[in-house]
Design a protein around this motif. Structure first.
Motif, PDB file in Angstrom:
ATOM      1  N   GLY A   6       0.836  -1.191   0.000  1.00 41.69           N
ATOM      2  CA  GLY A   6       0.000   0.000   0.000  1.00 41.69           C
ATOM      3  C   GLY A   6       0.872   1.242   0.000  1.00 41.69           C
ATOM      4  O   GLY A   6       1.767   1.371   0.843  1.00 41.69           O
ATOM      5  N   LEU A  64      -6.327  -3.326   2.327  1.00 43.46           N
ATOM      6  CA  LEU A  64      -5.088  -2.652   2.716  1.00 43.46           C
ATOM      7  C   LEU A  64      -4.380  -3.402   3.842  1.00 43.46           C
ATOM      8  O   LEU A  64      -3.159  -3.496   3.855  1.00 43.46           O
ATOM      9  CB  LEU A  64      -5.378  -1.214   3.149  1.00 43.46           C
ATOM     10  N   GLU A  65      -5.151  -3.935   4.777  1.00 43.78           N
ATOM     11  CA  GLU A  65      -4.566  -4.640   5.915  1.00 43.78           C
ATOM     12  C   GLU A  65      -4.093  -6.044   5.558  1.00 43.78           C
ATOM     13  O   GLU A  65      -3.086  -6.510   6.075  1.00 43.78           O
ATOM     14  CB  GLU A  65      -5.587  -4.733   7.054  1.00 43.78           C
ATOM     15  N   PRO A 111      -3.647  -7.776   2.088  1.00 36.37           N
ATOM     16  CA  PRO A 111      -3.727  -7.872   0.627  1.00 36.37           C
ATOM     17  C   PRO A 111      -3.434  -9.289   0.132  1.00 36.37           C
ATOM     18  O   PRO A 111      -2.774 -10.074   0.814  1.00 36.37           O
ATOM     19  CB  PRO A 111      -2.633  -6.916   0.162  1.00 36.37           C
ATOM     20  N   LEU A 114      -1.621  -1.432  -3.957  1.00 40.63           N
ATOM     21  CA  LEU A 114      -2.600  -0.358  -4.023  1.00 40.63           C
ATOM     22  C   LEU A 114      -1.871   0.972  -3.902  1.00 40.63           C
ATOM     23  O   LEU A 114      -1.077   1.157  -2.972  1.00 40.63           O
ATOM     24  CB  LEU A 114      -3.602  -0.478  -2.882  1.00 40.63           C
TER      25      LEU A 114
END
Length: 163
Positions: free
Chosen positions: A27, A148-149, A151, A157
């Protein structure tokens, strides 16, 4: 090497090192003023992740994967932006029944998250670029949070915001 980020040589070198050591965070947040190259750099990063020649940090910009990533035509690069911005750019047509939203809505994020959990079609990675990520409403933010936590493998991302 072509510079993708205006006045950000240190950031470009750091991205190159992260890519070459295969330690790129899944991220990333690209923040900066309009015209700083945030979106172009996000597409360049996608090019590097998919480049047939593995040229870092922005890809070779000549192979088929690089050209398609930069033009928005690569099946493993997904760009999400507010509907109003997509209409302004000519990417989407306005729905005659309602005004295009200036926000990124939860349904669009859920669709993106679904695509990001699939295996890459052609490249070795999947890349999502969220233009104007600050325009996500609360429900859209929450829908993106788990991705996001946690993936999927080889999923990246890039959130683009003004600063």
């Amino acid at each position: 090497m072509t510079s993708f980020l205006v006045g950000q040589d240190r950031v470009e070198r750091a991205l190159g090192r992260a890519l070459s050591s295969k330690r790129l965070a899944h991220g990333l947040l690209f923040a900066g003023p309009p015209g700083s190259g945030r979106e172009r750099a996000a597409r360049g990063l996608a090019s590097a992740l998919l480049c047939e020649r593995a040229v870092l940090p922005w890809g070779c910009q000549e192979c088929r994967n690089c050209r398609r990533a930069m033009s928005g035509n690569h099946p493993d690069v997904h760009v999400l932006m507010p509907e109003l911005e997509a209409v302004r750019r000519g990417i989407a047509q306005p729905d005659g029944k309602r005004k295009p939203s200036a926000d990124i809505l939860v349904d669009a994020v859920r669709e993106l998250v679904g695509r990001m959990h699939m295996a890459p079609f052609e490249g070795g990675a999947r890349v999502a670029i969220v233009v104007d990520a600050h325009r996500m409403n609360v429900n859209a933010q929450n829908a993106l949070l788990k991705t996001l936590e946690e993936p999927s493998a080889r999923t990246f991302l890039v959130l683009i915001v003004p600063h």
